[in-house]
Write a protein that holds these residues in place. Sequence first.
Motif, mmCIF file in Angstrom:
data_model
loop_
_atom_site.group_PDB
_atom_site.id
_atom_site.type_symbol
_atom_site.label_atom_id
_atom_site.label_comp_id
_atom_site.label_asym_id
_atom_site.label_seq_id
_atom_site.Cartn_x
_atom_site.Cartn_y
_atom_site.Cartn_z
ATOM 1 N N ASN A 131 26.532 -138.764 99.187
ATOM 2 C CA ASN A 131 26.990 -139.303 97.904
ATOM 3 C C ASN A 131 28.447 -139.757 97.970
ATOM 4 O O ASN A 131 28.829 -140.762 97.364
ATOM 5 C CB ASN A 131 26.832 -138.248 96.804
ATOM 6 C CG ASN A 131 25.381 -137.985 96.458
ATOM 7 O OD1 ASN A 131 24.506 -138.823 96.704
ATOM 8 N ND2 ASN A 131 25.098 -136.814 95.903
ATOM 9 N N THR A 160 38.927 -135.853 91.139
ATOM 10 C CA THR A 160 37.512 -135.787 91.515
ATOM 11 C C THR A 160 37.009 -134.350 91.511
ATOM 12 O O THR A 160 35.874 -134.078 91.084
ATOM 13 C CB THR A 160 37.303 -136.425 92.901
ATOM 14 O OG1 THR A 160 37.692 -137.803 92.839
ATOM 15 C CG2 THR A 160 35.848 -136.340 93.326
ATOM 16 N N GLU A 212 28.483 -142.750 95.291
ATOM 17 C CA GLU A 212 27.645 -142.469 94.132
ATOM 18 C C GLU A 212 28.315 -141.429 93.228
ATOM 19 O O GLU A 212 29.311 -140.813 93.590
ATOM 20 C CB GLU A 212 26.265 -141.981 94.594
ATOM 21 C CG GLU A 212 25.499 -143.024 95.406
ATOM 22 C CD GLU A 212 24.107 -142.558 95.795
ATOM 23 O OE1 GLU A 212 23.747 -141.425 95.419
ATOM 24 O OE2 GLU A 212 23.397 -143.323 96.467
ATOM 25 N N ASN A 213 27.747 -141.256 92.029
ATOM 26 C CA ASN A 213 28.263 -140.301 91.032
ATOM 27 C C ASN A 213 29.714 -140.596 90.638
ATOM 28 O O ASN A 213 30.479 -139.694 90.314
ATOM 29 C CB ASN A 213 28.161 -138.859 91.550
ATOM 30 C CG ASN A 213 26.727 -138.412 91.750
ATOM 31 O OD1 ASN A 213 25.817 -138.897 91.074
ATOM 32 N ND2 ASN A 213 26.509 -137.505 92.684
ATOM 33 N N GLY A 214 30.086 -141.876 90.690
ATOM 34 C CA GLY A 214 31.433 -142.252 90.285
ATOM 35 C C GLY A 214 32.517 -141.866 91.268
ATOM 36 O O GLY A 214 33.696 -141.809 90.904
ATOM 37 N N ILE A 215 32.156 -141.618 92.526
ATOM 38 C CA ILE A 215 33.122 -141.177 93.536
ATOM 39 C C ILE A 215 33.617 -142.377 94.338
ATOM 40 O O ILE A 215 32.823 -143.215 94.772
ATOM 41 C CB ILE A 215 32.480 -140.143 94.485
ATOM 42 C CG1 ILE A 215 32.008 -138.922 93.699
ATOM 43 C CG2 ILE A 215 33.469 -139.722 95.569
ATOM 44 C CD1 ILE A 215 31.178 -137.969 94.516
ATOM 45 N N ASP A 216 34.913 -142.457 94.514
ATOM 46 C CA ASP A 216 35.520 -143.482 95.367
ATOM 47 C C ASP A 216 36.475 -142.767 96.319
ATOM 48 O O ASP A 216 37.647 -142.552 96.008
ATOM 49 C CB ASP A 216 36.259 -144.517 94.523
ATOM 50 C CG ASP A 216 36.685 -145.732 95.351
ATOM 51 O OD1 ASP A 216 36.761 -145.605 96.591
ATOM 52 O OD2 ASP A 216 36.938 -146.796 94.755
ATOM 53 N N MET A 271 36.315 -133.484 87.835
ATOM 54 C CA MET A 271 35.139 -134.134 87.270
ATOM 55 C C MET A 271 33.847 -133.586 87.870
ATOM 56 O O MET A 271 32.871 -133.333 87.154
ATOM 57 C CB MET A 271 35.229 -135.646 87.498
ATOM 58 C CG MET A 271 36.433 -136.311 86.837
ATOM 59 S SD MET A 271 36.529 -135.997 85.053
ATOM 60 C CE MET A 271 35.039 -136.835 84.499
ATOM 61 N N GLN A 272 33.830 -133.384 89.185
ATOM 62 C CA GLN A 272 32.603 -132.918 89.831
ATOM 63 C C GLN A 272 32.329 -131.446 89.536
ATOM 64 O O GLN A 272 31.170 -131.032 89.468
ATOM 65 C CB GLN A 272 32.686 -133.152 91.344
ATOM 66 C CG GLN A 272 32.792 -134.618 91.733
ATOM 67 C CD GLN A 272 31.636 -135.451 91.199
ATOM 68 O OE1 GLN A 272 30.475 -135.022 91.213
ATOM 69 N NE2 GLN A 272 31.939 -136.657 90.724
ATOM 70 N N ASP A 312 43.779 -140.039 87.019
ATOM 71 C CA ASP A 312 42.469 -140.666 86.880
ATOM 72 C C ASP A 312 41.939 -141.112 88.239
ATOM 73 O O ASP A 312 40.921 -141.796 88.322
ATOM 74 C CB ASP A 312 42.524 -141.854 85.920
ATOM 75 C CG ASP A 312 43.546 -142.899 86.346
ATOM 76 O OD1 ASP A 312 44.164 -142.734 87.421
ATOM 77 O OD2 ASP A 312 43.732 -143.879 85.603
ATOM 78 N N GLN A 313 42.649 -140.711 89.299
ATOM 79 C CA GLN A 313 42.225 -140.920 90.676
ATOM 80 C C GLN A 313 42.876 -139.849 91.526
ATOM 81 O O GLN A 313 43.899 -139.282 91.151
ATOM 82 C CB GLN A 313 42.640 -142.310 91.194
ATOM 83 C CG GLN A 313 41.605 -143.389 91.017
ATOM 84 C CD GLN A 313 42.024 -144.689 91.689
ATOM 85 O OE1 GLN A 313 43.185 -144.888 91.994
ATOM 86 N NE2 GLN A 313 41.076 -145.576 91.910
#
Length: 264
Positions: free
Chosen positions: A55, A220, A60-64, A223-224, A214-215
């Motif tokens: 992922n 992350t 995926e799942n909004g991860i960059d 959020m996760q 926000d990054q």
Amino acid sequence: MIRGPITNRSRILLGIASFFVLLVGYAFMSHRAHVENPRNKTIPNATQLQEGWYNIWAGENGIDLWADVKASAARLSLGVGSGVLAAFVIGLAMGCFPLVEAVLMPPISFFAKIPPTAMLAVYFVFFGVTGMQIFIALIAFGIFPTLAQAIAQAAQKDVDDHTLYKSYTLGATDFEVVWEVVIPQILPRIIENARLQIGPAMVFLVAAEFALADQGFGYTLRMQSRLQNMNIVYTYLALLGITGLTLDWLLIQLRRRTCPWFGD
């Protein structure tokens, strides 16, 4: 025997064995958790961890991942660089000149006892809640007091008075003594103490990102963890650990190359 030597091979094997024991312990706890609840996500098994890696790499799942790496790396490098530079200048001045030490050491010692994360509200007032400044300030001020004190102590204890007297006898100025005598002798201590601040700096980085960004890795992780995607959380923690070990190794190599006389 206290401080008895061991071979490099034994050191490497013991280090690998310690990681192996940790992995076995984790696998055992994960197995027990999934026996009780096959859908358990708090202690992911190997399959779930593999899915987490996929992922992350697939975004995926909004991860960059790469955006997180760039954001966190920029904040960490600027924060650590600013903190080390300030600590080097102030610590060196305190270690070389008693007048400077008498003026600056008390407030620095005072702020060294205050957890940087407890001063977040103060940083908000002076640096705002958005932008790069808040992250740089938290990291830089977080590592500065302890590092400045360590550099000052090294300048006072690691440079022999007779060496200073001989330098002045040969006609050296204060600047020449500091540049040619003091700095070369305390450089390995500076690098070592900077290396020991990598861990705290990463703590301050993640804490700031957890609350404000926000990054970045901290964002992350926040959020996760809310989504209980612990397979991604553990993977990010592993990446943080690998990053810290890499920086630690690089600073050790830097010290060995610049100060080969210092030893290990």
